[in-house]
Design a protein around this motif. Structure first.
Motif: not given
Length: 215
Positions: A59-61, A66-70, A72-80, A171-174
């Motif tokens: 979706v972000a792609l 701007p920075f949509s992918l970033a 997603v990365f910050v949100t997912a890694s912080l939540a995990a 990063v891997t799943y993104q």
């Protein structure tokens, strides 16, 4: 198996025209939803968090913001990371309690004896580095977490190793989502491809182990 509401929401946002649902509204709903579901998936390992992150990356792609992918990365890694830390803390409380805890029992049930023994051996040999790999190997996180609990690692030591593990996992799943999204013009097709890839990655190692045991 029905997907969690977050996957449906992410997929819907991918196929809904921006004129109907403004992009800013999608982001305001999507990022908190992704955070809550990944956090819940870390605590209760039945939510396909990898598929969530891959779908969000698709979706972000296709977004113009701007920075949509970033994000997603910050949100997912912080939540995990926060979810793992909370589960580990609850597990440590169970170890020190006379009656244990349902969280510790839940961790034990999801860590087969043979996987736990392997995790303990690798943890003794390689230390913190095992945590990074455990996040990338399907069904590898819980046995390694239990091995850390039984080795009486303090939360601070576990978190030091788990932080880069969560970054590598996100990063891997993104990247899987970016790959799926870049292959198709329509976002919903990329979401389907990303979910298929994450399911394949999750299922194949288990099938290989079963075939080896049967032989």
């Amino acid at each position: 198996m029905s997907w969690p509401a977050g996957v449906s929401l992410l997929a819907a946002s991918a196929v809904t025209p921006a004129s109907v649902v403004p992009e800013t509204t999608q982001q305001a709903i999507g990022y908190p939803t992704l955070f809550v579901l990944v956090l819940a998936g870390a605590l209760v390992p039945v939510i396909p968090t990898g598929a969530l992150v891959s779908s969000a990356a698709v979706v972000a792609l296709h977004r113009t913001a701007p920075f949509s992918l970033a994000m997603v990365f910050v949100t997912a890694s912080l939540a995990a990371f926060l979810g793992d830390a909370a589960l580990y803390w609850l597990g440590r409380r169970g170890l020190t309690s006379k009656n244990g805890s349902r969280w510790l029992e839940g961790i034990r049930r999801r860590a087969p004896e043979d996987r736990l023994e392997q995790a303990q051996e690798k943890l003794a040999s390689h230390g913190v580095a095992v945590l990074v790999l455990s996040r990338l190997v399907p069904a590898g996180r819980i046995p390694v977490m239990l091995a850390c609990l039984l080795a009486e690692w303090p939360l601070r030591r576990f978190s030091r190793g788990n932080f880069p593990a969560c970054l590598a996992w996100a990063v891997t799943y993104q990247l899987i989502g970016i790959l799926g999204g870049s292959l198709f013009a329509e976002p919903w097709e990329g979401v389907v491809a990303a979910i298929g890839l994450t399911l394949l990655i999750s299922v194949v190692p288990g099938l290989v182990r079963r075939v080896r045991r049967a032989r």
